[in-house]
Design an enzyme around this catalytic site. Sequence first.
Site, mmCIF file in Angstrom:
data_model
loop_
_atom_site.group_PDB
_atom_site.id
_atom_site.type_symbol
_atom_site.label_atom_id
_atom_site.label_comp_id
_atom_site.label_asym_id
_atom_site.label_seq_id
_atom_site.Cartn_x
_atom_site.Cartn_y
_atom_site.Cartn_z
ATOM 1 N N TYR B 152 24.389 78.049 -0.646
ATOM 2 C CA TYR B 152 24.087 77.591 0.825
ATOM 3 C C TYR B 152 25.186 77.576 1.565
ATOM 4 O O TYR B 152 26.078 76.646 1.309
ATOM 5 C CB TYR B 152 23.358 76.319 0.408
ATOM 6 C CG TYR B 152 23.001 75.486 1.694
ATOM 7 C CD1 TYR B 152 23.482 74.105 1.660
ATOM 8 C CD2 TYR B 152 22.476 75.936 2.786
ATOM 9 C CE1 TYR B 152 23.282 73.304 2.769
ATOM 10 C CE2 TYR B 152 22.366 75.204 3.895
ATOM 11 C CZ TYR B 152 22.709 73.741 3.989
ATOM 12 O OH TYR B 152 22.539 73.003 5.088
ATOM 13 N N ASP B 237 21.417 69.962 -7.491
ATOM 14 C CA ASP B 237 20.609 69.870 -6.472
ATOM 15 C C ASP B 237 19.244 70.509 -6.311
ATOM 16 O O ASP B 237 19.058 71.745 -6.552
ATOM 17 C CB ASP B 237 21.396 70.599 -5.283
ATOM 18 C CG ASP B 237 20.892 70.606 -3.736
ATOM 19 O OD1 ASP B 237 19.717 70.079 -3.878
ATOM 20 O OD2 ASP B 237 21.529 70.427 -2.763
ATOM 21 N N ILE B 239 16.364 70.273 -4.447
ATOM 22 C CA ILE B 239 15.523 69.889 -3.194
ATOM 23 C C ILE B 239 14.549 70.873 -3.077
ATOM 24 O O ILE B 239 13.664 70.828 -2.385
ATOM 25 C CB ILE B 239 16.388 69.658 -2.082
ATOM 26 C CG1 ILE B 239 17.175 71.342 -1.557
ATOM 27 C CG2 ILE B 239 17.645 68.908 -1.939
ATOM 28 C CD1 ILE B 239 17.515 71.357 -0.275
ATOM 29 N N LYS B 276 12.525 70.001 2.322
ATOM 30 C CA LYS B 276 11.682 71.268 1.881
ATOM 31 C C LYS B 276 10.522 71.059 1.133
ATOM 32 O O LYS B 276 9.686 71.661 1.591
ATOM 33 C CB LYS B 276 12.881 71.995 0.733
ATOM 34 C CG LYS B 276 14.529 71.819 1.395
ATOM 35 C CD LYS B 276 14.435 72.865 2.572
ATOM 36 C CE LYS B 276 15.972 72.739 2.898
ATOM 37 N NZ LYS B 276 16.198 73.489 3.984
#
Lengths: 540, 438
Positions: B152, B237, B239, B276
């Site tokens: 990202y 992570d 998410i 998200k």
Amino acid sequence: MTQTRYYRTRSPEPEKEKTGGGGGTAMRVIVPLQGVVQGRGGLVLGSIIPCALFYFLQFYLKRNRDDPDDKNESNSTGQNPTTRSPSSEHLTELPGLTRSLSRALLSPRNSGPVSISARVSGIVKGGDSPYYMGLKRVKEDPYDELDNPNGVIQLGLAENKLSLDLVKDWLAENAREAILGNGKELSISGIAPYQPFDGLMEFKVAVAGFMSQVMENAVSFNPSQIVLTAGATPAIEILSFCLADAGNAFLVPTPYYPGFDRDVKWRTGVEIIHVPCRSADNFHLSIAALDRSFNQAKKRGLKVRGVMISNPSNPVGNLLNRETLYSLLDFAREKNIHIISNEILAGSTHGNEEFVSMAEIVDQEDTDRKRVHIVYGLSKDLSLPGFRVGVIYTFNEDVLAAARKLSRFSATSAPTQRLLISMLSDTKFVRTFITTNWERLQRMYVQLVAGLEKMGIKSIKSSGGFYCWADMSGFISSYSEKGEVELWDKLLNIGKVNVTPGSCCHCIEPGWFRFCFATLTEKDIPVVMERIQKVLKPVN
Amino acid sequence: MAIEIEQPRVGLSKVAVSKTHGEDSPYFAGWKAYDENPYHETSNQSGVIQMGLAENQVSFDLLEKYLEEHSEASSWGKGAPGFRENALFQDYHGLKSFRQAMASFMEQIRGGRAKFDPDRIVLTAGATAANELLTFILADPGDALLIPTPYYPGFDRDLRWRTGVNIVPIHCDSSNNFQITPEAMEAAYQSADSMNLKVRGILITNPSNPLGATIQRSALEQILDFAVNKNIHLVSDEIYSGSTFSSSEFISIAEILETRGYKDAERVHIVYSLSKDLGLPGFRVGTIYSYNDQVVTTARRMSSFTLISSQTQHLLACMLSNKEFSENYIKTNRERLSKRYDMIIKGLKKAGIECLKGNAGLFCWMNLSPLLEKPTRESELALWKVILNEVKLNISPGSSCHCSEPGWFRVCFANMSEQTLEIALERIHKFMEQRKRN
């Protein structure tokens, strides 16, 4: 109003300033040389001569320096090449101090628990201070007139419950439509998606209007100069990140809000230099004291980047008058530093003194606007600390640009913004709220001060905030921090009253205590007085 | 008339003037292009279609329905005792009811295969803040975090800017579908070592952004072993965990720890958010879930800089603790995302474009390397510019995600209506046809 203007004669300091410096004289020579070093003088002038001069200068300084302990390892050419990483060409330069600290705490590989950062290991002594301990005790054993009459009464939290009913009523009637309704239909698409991190423009407009209203329309605020943050706490931290490098310092008058130690210093590595205010001056800020502190800092090799004032102040509750604000601006101009004006209690004045915002002072003076930054929020004036709404208001486009980007780490929640847009735009509600709040604060303040006075406890005349700053030095066993904390402890554990001792606020004179009154009802005041009386055994 | 004398400019900090915010990269430049000329179904049909923003808009109706039927979530009612406490509530522990709701939601997403203790949840205003906070806590300025590529683009800013921490990439490539290998991890570690950077942790995104694929169990085991072996932290992570197209395909690091009896758990930290999975990035809701007590305590204190609005916590506590709502939401959301994914993959295939096989997320990882003049970053960016300016689609070039192979692009599909997606696919089709002819 005459204003003295001091113009600097030497060249502007370049942005890539090294942290700290070898001392005042060194900086006066090095700084102009940096211009040469930055390549404006060709190969010979640009590299050899400055290096030679520098070498001789260091030699001279080493022979004449008093303090053998040079904290500032990151002096000019001493950049540690190992921090440069090809994978991150934008890496900011790092001060030598923190790095060596982290190396010292390295745990040997493959043994022991996995370590956390040094910056964290050293912190959080704050958890043991009376300020936090008192808050904890109240949480564990909170006073309630009916359910817990022997519980601890909270006078240590600067919260305002006096006018919360007004806000509650407004919300009860308007909340749902305010959050979701955009007319007829319920729609989540207005609040769900990504919004600008620094706040919805509509909300900025509403906040700008509100700020103007609470400051009695003496100045108008431009919504485009607002950056919204999740509370004033990150607003202060973000400004600290923007205006100073790790190892630099802000001058902050004492006594000050204990949270500043965390907000300004913790993650940023910025220092706070205390500028003591004294009871003889009614704890008003003295420019002479500022100047003294500035010079002392310079001698220590600390670069001061700004002054941070709170107006109305916490814990004393006094207002800075127009003259002082102008003098402060002169001082900042002379030293070429920033001013952070924490005005989070601007709408919580209760006396008859005039509140003057820093924004008003610079309104006419264009050139100095860039050094002034105001912090505001809705936690105090609107009693909504839970909603997390803070404001950075600045005239400096560069700070605006940086703060906008940094607000991503501390953004306000969209549904909360929507809700408050409606509330703040209801000018009638705001007007009623401000007036009623003023009256109620005034009433409580007067009662509390009278009650304390009856027991021989005098307080500083305050015109703003939720507290009074009282002198209990006549009741402490020894005129010292120890004596003060002993009294605090008795008040908390015997009297069951949580107040804030001045030492938490770095007050230079022992025996002063902050009593917050806006969490009480009028019925509580006699109870509080009784409990304090129980504890007091006059020493003198 | 006073003469204006130039004042020395009052200086700003290095943090303020640094470019580590990374907003000069193509990733963000594309967004700007969209902002200046945004596509609209009726009023601006020739505008730029935003496919560079990983937002989930496919399940808004479910949220609206809930809020319509449950007014207590968005208000406090007349005389409700709740409001007062809520308005004043700024305790960095966060509302217990909200933490409980988050813990239960996270468990539901993982099909009950892992348990979460609400007291280990630290709340932050978004996952952006959570990642930065963890970095502040786990590493010192000058230290390094290992991150598998492609990653990202926001990490360059979130993890490095104010923290002064470095990112050292773990290179992954298409030869094995960009999976993380022990060799690649070791190589990254050695690389950091040779630069004299102390590695403090490895950060993985699972499901991956931008790949749109979950990390396999065997890889997770290897990653955890690697972290144990080097005595470093592991940040996972997660998410996009609720955005896997099928519930059984996502394996959380929490499950791995569970099977190991939570041995070595104190080095593991999970980041989660509702931006998200629930499509609520505007609400600013993120969490850190840590198995390390010291990290939990410290993160909590540090979260003072990034608390979630108590009003928002209240609203979401109501919503997420409603089991009927949350179960239905998770299931329906998965189905709709899966459908969108199939739609875009089919559409791209028709245009002759292959994508990495994905099973999660709000985007697909598209392979345009056959279209590159040369297998270089410059060619990729040239192609990206053409797609942005001529085809009017904002997609994210792999180089902004630090992908070592040029030609890959991340294409988001959940932030628009189906009609708009059709239009985007038509444009791509036309573009590919034109290319074939030339």
